[in-house]
Design a protein around this motif. Structure first.
Motif, PDB file in Angstrom:
ATOM      1  N   GLU A  29       0.858  -1.199   0.000  1.00  0.00           N
ATOM      2  CA  GLU A  29       0.000   0.000   0.000  1.00  0.00           C
ATOM      3  C   GLU A  29       0.892   1.248   0.000  1.00  0.00           C
ATOM      4  O   GLU A  29       1.750   1.409   0.856  1.00  0.00           O
ATOM      5  CB  GLU A  29      -0.912  -0.029   1.231  1.00  0.00           C
ATOM      6  CG  GLU A  29      -1.740   1.211   1.465  1.00  0.00           C
ATOM      7  CD  GLU A  29      -2.636   1.606   0.288  1.00  0.00           C
ATOM      8  OE1 GLU A  29      -3.535   0.840  -0.080  1.00  0.00           O
ATOM      9  OE2 GLU A  29      -2.410   2.703  -0.278  1.00  0.00           O
ATOM     10  N   ASN A  71      -7.724  -4.732  -6.163  1.00  0.00           N
ATOM     11  CA  ASN A  71      -8.678  -3.792  -6.752  1.00  0.00           C
ATOM     12  C   ASN A  71      -7.790  -2.613  -7.140  1.00  0.00           C
ATOM     13  O   ASN A  71      -7.445  -1.789  -6.307  1.00  0.00           O
ATOM     14  CB  ASN A  71      -9.735  -3.439  -5.703  1.00  0.00           C
ATOM     15  CG  ASN A  71     -10.642  -2.322  -6.146  1.00  0.00           C
ATOM     16  OD1 ASN A  71     -10.618  -1.914  -7.311  1.00  0.00           O
ATOM     17  ND2 ASN A  71     -11.440  -1.819  -5.220  1.00  0.00           N
ATOM     18  N   TYR A 131      -5.456   4.789 -12.055  1.00  0.00           N
ATOM     19  CA  TYR A 131      -4.492   5.580 -12.816  1.00  0.00           C
ATOM     20  C   TYR A 131      -3.273   4.791 -13.300  1.00  0.00           C
ATOM     21  O   TYR A 131      -2.555   5.266 -14.171  1.00  0.00           O
ATOM     22  CB  TYR A 131      -4.051   6.815 -11.996  1.00  0.00           C
ATOM     23  CG  TYR A 131      -3.104   6.504 -10.856  1.00  0.00           C
ATOM     24  CD1 TYR A 131      -1.753   6.795 -10.931  1.00  0.00           C
ATOM     25  CD2 TYR A 131      -3.569   5.886  -9.692  1.00  0.00           C
ATOM     26  CE1 TYR A 131      -0.889   6.498  -9.883  1.00  0.00           C
ATOM     27  CE2 TYR A 131      -2.723   5.592  -8.648  1.00  0.00           C
ATOM     28  CZ  TYR A 131      -1.388   5.905  -8.750  1.00  0.00           C
ATOM     29  OH  TYR A 131      -0.538   5.590  -7.718  1.00  0.00           O
TER      30      TYR A 131
HETATM   31  N1  SAM Z   1      -8.525  -2.911  -1.910  1.00  0.00           N
HETATM   32  C1  SAM Z   1      -9.309  -1.802  -1.432  1.00  0.00           C
HETATM   33  C2  SAM Z   1     -10.757  -2.043  -1.750  1.00  0.00           C
HETATM   34  O1  SAM Z   1     -11.040  -2.869  -2.623  1.00  0.00           O
HETATM   35  O2  SAM Z   1     -11.614  -1.428  -1.122  1.00  0.00           O
HETATM   36  C3  SAM Z   1      -8.835  -0.461  -2.025  1.00  0.00           C
HETATM   37  C4  SAM Z   1      -8.796  -0.387  -3.532  1.00  0.00           C
HETATM   38  S1  SAM Z   1      -8.519   1.233  -4.166  1.00  0.00           S
HETATM   39  C5  SAM Z   1      -9.281   1.082  -5.748  1.00  0.00           C
HETATM   40  C6  SAM Z   1      -6.800   1.255  -4.654  1.00  0.00           C
HETATM   41  C7  SAM Z   1      -5.796   1.190  -3.509  1.00  0.00           C
HETATM   42  O3  SAM Z   1      -4.467   1.207  -4.082  1.00  0.00           O
HETATM   43  C8  SAM Z   1      -5.826   2.369  -2.551  1.00  0.00           C
HETATM   44  O4  SAM Z   1      -5.737   1.899  -1.231  1.00  0.00           O
HETATM   45  C9  SAM Z   1      -4.585   3.201  -2.918  1.00  0.00           C
HETATM   46  O5  SAM Z   1      -4.069   3.959  -1.856  1.00  0.00           O
HETATM   47  C10 SAM Z   1      -3.633   2.102  -3.368  1.00  0.00           C
HETATM   48  N2  SAM Z   1      -2.582   2.555  -4.308  1.00  0.00           N
HETATM   49  C11 SAM Z   1      -2.647   3.544  -5.229  1.00  0.00           C
HETATM   50  N3  SAM Z   1      -1.500   3.633  -5.916  1.00  0.00           N
HETATM   51  C12 SAM Z   1      -0.678   2.647  -5.446  1.00  0.00           C
HETATM   52  C13 SAM Z   1       0.654   2.246  -5.768  1.00  0.00           C
HETATM   53  N4  SAM Z   1       1.358   2.844  -6.726  1.00  0.00           N
HETATM   54  N5  SAM Z   1       1.207   1.228  -5.054  1.00  0.00           N
HETATM   55  C14 SAM Z   1       0.489   0.605  -4.060  1.00  0.00           C
HETATM   56  N6  SAM Z   1      -0.784   0.953  -3.730  1.00  0.00           N
HETATM   57  C15 SAM Z   1      -1.360   1.961  -4.405  1.00  0.00           C
END
Ligand code: SAM
Length: 300
Positions: A87, A136, A140
């Motif tokens: 994360e 999930n 972007y």
């Molecule tokens: N898994 C959770 C759910 O289904 O409710 C959250 C999904 S949300 C669409 C995307 C998640 O990816 C967020 O928690 C965001 O902070 C994290 N995220 C965004 N960019 C990321 C990156 N480059 N590396 C790791 N995590 C990332």
């Protein structure tokens, strides 16, 4: 020590309910970061479908991309699997430590997935029944994440990803069909693709602008076609679709460093009509072109 909200510890609670998410937001003074694609799942049926469709079993080691507050993670841990989640948002780390505090098979790495050594994690956990990847995905960087997993050749038995419906449609479009793009061919080079669920925008908080779909990628033991140099194949695919309105005799110029007159020779040699467009080519035809470029030394 398990932390509690109200009367019940988190591991007994429905993490996916909007009420729990709001409660967590208030107590941690957390605001969704749109720039990080933070849309959290709130639909139990969809969460179950994703986890079931991913094939995760109790003896598996799971790498989860972007756990958010841990709604999917909790479901996976409840099966008995071991999870390392990656994360990027440091504000979510104390939240995850709280929501998943009852689980000793959970570990979170506060890092950008694009900078994470997935092969290193897989190697350190190779004694589990299977390595599986799930997420999930933040909208972007959906395509770069999928391509990183595939190009790094992470030894995962399956990769299950939620993404925008339009991106899923593009990825699963068969080569040679109108909707096919560079990502469809690149993914199909490495794996079989199956759609296992759909999710309307209302299944998330906050609601994104578009619906989502979940694809499962089953990585092939060896790529679908054989070529001397994968980089040249991918360059042909990228160049071909980069200017999809042009005929391939033009769009492929420069693929693997090949000059215009040499592309003409390659097309003659492979018997592929130069007046065709990339979206009409099969993966085998791209492979034939890239092999002729590599073998003819045109890329040197
Ligand atoms: N898994 C959770 C759910 O289904 O409710 C959250 C999904 S949300 C669409 C995307 C998640 O990816 C967020 O928690 C965001 O902070 C994290 N995220 C965004 N960019 C990321 C990156 N480059 N590396 C790791 N995590 C990332």
């Amino acid at each position: 020590m398990t932390k509690v909200t109200g009367l019940r510890p988190f591991y007994m609670m429905k993490l996916y309910s909007s009420q729990t998410i709001n409660d967590i937001k208030t107590r941690h003074d957390f605001r969704f970061a749109k720039s990080l694609g933070q849309n959290f799942l709130t639909d139990r049926n969809i969460i179950e479908k994703i986890v079931e469709g991913s094939g995760i079993g109790p003896d598996d080691f799971v790498i989860e991309i972007g756990p958010g507050i841990g709604v999917l993670t909790k479901e996976i841990l409840d099966i008995g699997a071991t999870v390392t989640a990656v994360e990027i948002d440091s504000r979510l780390i104390p939240i995850l430590q709280e929501t998943l505090s009852g689980y000793d098979k959970f570990n979170v790495i506060n890092q950008d997935i694009m900078k994470t050594d997935l092969n290193g994690i897989a190697e350190a956990n190779k004694d589990y029944a299977n390595i599986r990847i799930i997420g999930n995905l933040p909208y972007y960087i959906t395509t770069p994440i999928i391509m990183k997993i595939l190009e790094d050749r992470v030894p995962a038995a399956s990769v299950t990803c939620m993404m925008q419906k339009e991106v899923a449609d593009r990825i699963k479009a068969p080569a040679g069909s109108k909707n096919a793009g560079a990502i469809s061919l690149a993914v199909q080079y490495y794996c079989d693709v199956t759609q296992i669920a759909r999710a309307p925008k209302e299944a998330f908080v906050p609601s994104p602008k578009v619906d989502s779909a979940v694809l499962r990628f089953d990585v092939l033991e060896k790529p679908r076609v054989e070529v001397p140099d994968t980089k040249v194949l991918f360059d042909c695919i990228r160049k071909g679709f980069g200017q999809r309105r042009k005929t391939i005799s033009n769009s492929l110029v420069g693929a693997g460093g090949t000059a215009k007159e040499d592309i003409k020779k390659v097309l003659e040699e492979t018997g592929i009509e130069g007046s065709r467009r990339a979206e009409t080519l099969s993966l085998e035809e791209f492979a034939a072109i890239s092999s002729a470029i590599s073998e003819g030394g045109f890329n040197g």
